[in-house]
Design an enzyme around this catalytic site. Structure first.
Site, PDB file in Angstrom:
ATOM      1  CD  GLU A  33      -3.098   0.844   0.241  1.00  0.00           C
ATOM      2  OE1 GLU A  33      -2.452   1.816  -0.203  1.00  0.00           O
ATOM      3  OE2 GLU A  33      -4.324   0.734   0.095  1.00  0.00           O
ATOM      4  NE  ARG A 125      -4.968  -1.914   9.242  1.00  0.00           N
ATOM      5  CZ  ARG A 125      -4.919  -1.425   8.006  1.00  0.00           C
ATOM      6  NH1 ARG A 125      -4.541  -0.166   7.808  1.00  0.00           N
ATOM      7  NH2 ARG A 125      -5.270  -2.158   6.960  1.00  0.00           N
ATOM      8  CG  ASN A 127      -6.172   1.857   5.170  1.00  0.00           C
ATOM      9  OD1 ASN A 127      -5.350   0.958   5.207  1.00  0.00           O
ATOM     10  ND2 ASN A 127      -7.006   2.010   4.161  1.00  0.00           N
ATOM     11  CG  ASN A 175      -8.415   2.695   0.982  1.00  0.00           C
ATOM     12  OD1 ASN A 175      -7.195   2.748   0.910  1.00  0.00           O
ATOM     13  ND2 ASN A 175      -9.074   1.562   1.149  1.00  0.00           N
ATOM     14  CG  ASP A 229      -7.420  -0.202  -1.665  1.00  0.00           C
ATOM     15  OD1 ASP A 229      -6.962   0.709  -0.970  1.00  0.00           O
ATOM     16  OD2 ASP A 229      -7.219  -1.400  -1.409  1.00  0.00           O
TER      17      ASP A 229
END
Length: 318
Positions: A33, A125, A127, A175, A229
């Site tokens: 990522e 958490r 991201n 995201n 995403d």
């Protein structure tokens, strides 16, 4: 008629067929990522989220360096710090830590904490996160334990000059993020909304307003909805939307919502992308190997021949 058809054909064919996808060497990340192109170092930085891993692809050497952050099981993003070449802001759980890494060593060390969000929400958490063109931090949280589609306990934050503020609440999975200075827009993805939103964005104040859906990834049946995403943008203002369950990056015109190109990959979980390379015309793409996805899942790719250029990543100003 024949001339017109021929003209259309030669115009359309390269758009659909010209790009080339190649894997970067030894670039695996189980949950790759946050690709960030560092122009000064001609390197792509990215993370392996659930391994607490930092990775750097060196363009000149055509080589990937990998490091584990000591004592940290999670690394949600990696953002270079302005003026401090070996320091990076990294999302470790719900903390943003300053991590020291020389880009070569197999270990990286936490130096200090920059800030923390949602200290009591232990199942959340951080991201995806990025820096806006003025050096501000934007990033958000998601449910990490349990069903992130059921529990919308995430938030999107801005951090600037030591101050944290909530940009948006009611977030499922925070995201993709992108900015367009020419259009004065900020683009944002909450995966659980199955869409890309645009905001009017004041680059002087860092304030986002007037959300509007510009790309909808819902299908007829909810089980077929595409999961948007990560996100990037090119210099023409087109968006590149990665789909976690679609093996595809969609190049989209946000003004019309029209798909201009579908970039297809040999693996399903496409997590994000960023333009890079000496001419900023290579699209680097991260993927994941979650839920027993077969090889080449988790490979990081480069896409060439897109006939588009993007922007380098911005350093975080602290």
């Amino acid at each position: 008629i024949r001339t017109i058809t021929q003209t259309k054909y030669t115009h359309i064919e390269p758009l659909q067929m010209s790009y080339k996808i190649e894997p970067l060497p030894d670039s695996f990340a189980g949950l790759g990522e946050g690709p960030h192109w560092d122009e000064a170092r001609q390197s792509l930085y990215y993370v392996d989220i659930e391994a607490g891993g930092l990775l750097r692809y060196d363009f000149q050497q055509d080589k990937v360096y990998k490091a584990k952050i000591e004592g940290e099981p999670l690394a949600g993003f990696v953002l270079p710090i302005e003026g401090r070449p070996q320091e990076f802001a990294v999302g470790c759980g719900r903390r943003v830590e300053i991590v020291q890494w020389d880009g070569v060593s197999p270990t990286a060390k936490v130096v200090r904490q920059l800030f923390q969000v949602q200290p009591l929400l232990e199942k959340n958490r951080l991201n995806d996160a990025k820096t806006d063109p003025r050096g501000r931090f934007f990033g958000g949280t998601m449910r990490y334990i349990g069903d992130e589609f059921e529990f919308r306990h995430g938030e999107l934050y801005k951090w600037e000059g030591g101050q944290t503020s909530v940009v948006k609440g009611d977030v499922g999975i925070s995201n993709g993020l992108a900015w367009d200075e020419k259009a004065k827009k900020f683009y944002y993805i909450d995966t659980t909304d199955y869409e890309v939103k645009s905001y009017d964005y004041d680059f002087e104040t860092g304030v986002a307003s007037n959300p509007k859906v510009v790309f909808n990834l819902r299908k007829t049946s909810p089980k077929d909805h595409l999961l948007p995403d990560g996100l990037t943008i090119d210099t023409d203002g087109n968006l590149y939307v990665a789909t976690f369950n679609g093996a595809t990056i969609y190049k989209v015109n946000p003004n019309t919502g029209k798909v201009l190109l579908e970039i297809k990959f040999p693996t399903k979980q496409i997590t994000s992308s960023a333009f890079g390379g000496p001419n900023l015309d290579i699209l680097y793409v991260t993927t994941a190997a979650k839920f027993d996805q077969p090889s080449p899942a988790g490979t990081t790719y480069k896409v060439t021949g897109l006939n588009a250029t993007g922007y380098p990543g911005y350093n975080l100003k602290i």
